[in-house]
Design a protein around this motif. Structure first.
Motif, PDB file in Angstrom:
ATOM      1  N   TRP A   1       3.024 102.644 -25.199  1.00  0.00           N
ATOM      2  CA  TRP A   1       3.819 102.769 -23.988  1.00  0.00           C
ATOM      3  C   TRP A   1       5.336 102.704 -24.150  1.00  0.00           C
ATOM      4  N   SER A   2       5.875 101.800 -24.940  1.00  0.00           N
ATOM      5  CA  SER A   2       7.309 101.489 -24.902  1.00  0.00           C
ATOM      6  C   SER A   2       8.086 102.115 -26.059  1.00  0.00           C
TER       7      SER A   2
ATOM      8  N   ASP B   1      -2.756  87.320 -12.288  1.00  0.00           N
ATOM      9  CA  ASP B   1      -1.434  86.726 -12.477  1.00  0.00           C
ATOM     10  C   ASP B   1      -0.646  87.337 -13.621  1.00  0.00           C
ATOM     11  N   GLU B   2      -1.181  88.343 -14.273  1.00  0.00           N
ATOM     12  CA  GLU B   2      -0.578  88.836 -15.502  1.00  0.00           C
ATOM     13  C   GLU B   2      -0.859  90.328 -15.669  1.00  0.00           C
ATOM     14  N   ARG B   3       0.044  91.019 -16.357  1.00  0.00           N
ATOM     15  CA  ARG B   3      -0.146  92.418 -16.684  1.00  0.00           C
ATOM     16  C   ARG B   3       0.059  92.623 -18.192  1.00  0.00           C
ATOM     17  N   ILE B   4      -0.626  93.614 -18.754  1.00  0.00           N
ATOM     18  CA  ILE B   4      -0.429  93.979 -20.154  1.00  0.00           C
ATOM     19  C   ILE B   4       0.859  94.780 -20.262  1.00  0.00           C
ATOM     20  N   LEU B   5       1.806  94.275 -21.047  1.00  0.00           N
ATOM     21  CA  LEU B   5       3.094  94.939 -21.216  1.00  0.00           C
ATOM     22  C   LEU B   5       3.518  94.865 -22.674  1.00  0.00           C
ATOM     23  N   GLU B   6       3.686  96.011 -23.315  1.00  0.00           N
ATOM     24  CA  GLU B   6       4.321  96.070 -24.625  1.00  0.00           C
ATOM     25  C   GLU B   6       5.814  95.842 -24.423  1.00  0.00           C
ATOM     26  N   GLU B   7       6.425  95.023 -25.270  1.00  0.00           N
ATOM     27  CA  GLU B   7       7.827  94.680 -25.041  1.00  0.00           C
ATOM     28  C   GLU B   7       8.676  94.880 -26.288  1.00  0.00           C
TER      29      GLU B   7
ATOM     30  N   MET C   1       9.855  97.125 -21.296  1.00  0.00           N
ATOM     31  CA  MET C   1       8.446  96.775 -21.147  1.00  0.00           C
ATOM     32  C   MET C   1       7.704  97.897 -20.440  1.00  0.00           C
ATOM     33  N   ALA C   2       6.463  98.110 -20.860  1.00  0.00           N
ATOM     34  CA  ALA C   2       5.596  99.077 -20.185  1.00  0.00           C
ATOM     35  C   ALA C   2       4.160  98.814 -20.602  1.00  0.00           C
ATOM     36  N   GLY C   3       3.235  99.183 -19.710  1.00  0.00           N
ATOM     37  CA  GLY C   3       1.817  99.012 -19.989  1.00  0.00           C
ATOM     38  C   GLY C   3       0.982  99.903 -19.101  1.00  0.00           C
ATOM     39  N   PRO C   4      -0.329  99.763 -19.176  1.00  0.00           N
ATOM     40  CA  PRO C   4      -1.218 100.706 -18.504  1.00  0.00           C
ATOM     41  C   PRO C   4      -1.322 100.549 -16.994  1.00  0.00           C
ATOM     42  N   ALA C   5      -0.976  99.397 -16.453  1.00  0.00           N
ATOM     43  CA  ALA C   5      -1.130  99.192 -15.006  1.00  0.00           C
ATOM     44  C   ALA C   5      -0.219 100.141 -14.233  1.00  0.00           C
TER      45      ALA C   5
END
Length: 294
Positions: free
Chosen positions: A31-32, A181-187, A252-256
């Motif tokens: 993603w990032s 409460d959380e999201r998958i995020l590549e940072e 940051m970015a992820g699939p959500a």
């Protein structure tokens, strides 16, 4: 230790007019991405956004961006330690040209996109600025693509200014699960530092350690224009060496599809945040002028 795997030192991905060009493939994830374009006075660079959405975010200097036959003037700033900046959002599938009359350095934080959105100029007044933490955990946060008027597909961008000697990204937190409460995020963390009176470079320390089921172990020195990639795990603290202010830009970015910044703090250290209610922020903050929040 995994330092060599996750630390990308300054110049390691440089080519042509790019000081940094960390693609999704080079990072080894989905993603990032980030690039830093360095232009001399009068120079231009044309780039395709491809499958990504991105920002043209000045680190130093001003520029014009031409896309879809329109020209956008970006006022920029002299330094990340002097002020915040206006910027331009460019969606996927665009060819654009960045030109700088006087020269400068321009960050291109990017994320894989799943929507076709319009080009959008974002004035400096839209940047959401705040102080986070207290005492030696104090830092300044400037949000460019988190919780403000810009509505991206997946891209989240913020920058953090940490006074010398302070701990940032603390208590440590993670975003490697999709929960309520959380999201998958590549940072990605991209760093800059102030210098000593005799122009010696500043530095800091970055820590990443395992979260449940995620094996990672990083404790590394970071210097100006270094990048650290964080696919998972608890990250923090980010420590600014005494005498040197630290800047880092987060991508940051992820699939959500909700493009939300949702994190979980390490339960062993989360109690520290409760102590902030009775303490004041570091008097050196803000390091740059902040926007008035409404």
């Amino acid at each position: 230790m995994d330092n060599e795997k996750y630390l990308i030192t300054a110049g390691q991905t440089a080519h042509g007019k790019y000081e940094t060009d960390l693609t999704i493939d080079r990072a080894g994830w989905e993603w990032s991405a980030i690039a830093v374009l360095a232009l001399k006075a009068g120079e231009s660079e044309t780039r395709d956004s491809g499958e990504t959405e991105l920002l043209v975010l000045p680190l130093e200097g001003s520029c014009t961006v031409t896309v879809d036959g329109a020209e956008y003037a970006i006022t920029g700033r002299d330094s990340v330690f002097i002020g915040i900046t206006d910027y331009l959002y460019i969606p996927r599938g665009k060819t654009f040209t960045v030109t700088s009359e006087k020269g400068g350095r321009f960050c291109l934080p990017a994320a894989k996109s799943t929507k076709d959105l319009p080009v959008r100029y974002c004035p400096v007044e839209e940047v959401i600025t705040s102080l986070r933490g207290t005492g030696n955990c104090s830092r300044q946060v400037n949000n460019y693509s988190i919780g403000n008027k810009l509505q991206p597909s997946h891209l989240l961008v913020t920058e953090v200014l940490t006074p010398g000697g302070n701990w940032s990204s603390y208590p440590p937190h993670k975003h490697d699960e999709h929960t309520a409460d959380e999201r998958i995020l590549e940072e990605i963390y991209y760093y800059e530092f102030t210098e000593s009176p005799d122009a010696a470079p500043g530095f800091g320390i970055q820590r990443i350690y395992p979260s449940p089921g995620k094996d990672i172990d990083v404790c590394t020195e970071v210097r100006a224009r270094d990048v650290v990639i964080m696919p998972y795990g608890y990250h923090g603290p980010s420590i600014a060496a005494p005498g040197y202010h630290m800047y880092y830009l987060n991508v940051m970015a992820g699939p959500a599809e909700d493009a939300a910044w949702m994190v979980t703090h390490d339960p062993h250290h989360d109690w520290v945040r409760q102590t902030w209610e009775d303490e004041a922020a570091d008097p050196r903050l803000p390091l740059t002028p902040m926007n008035e929040q409404h």
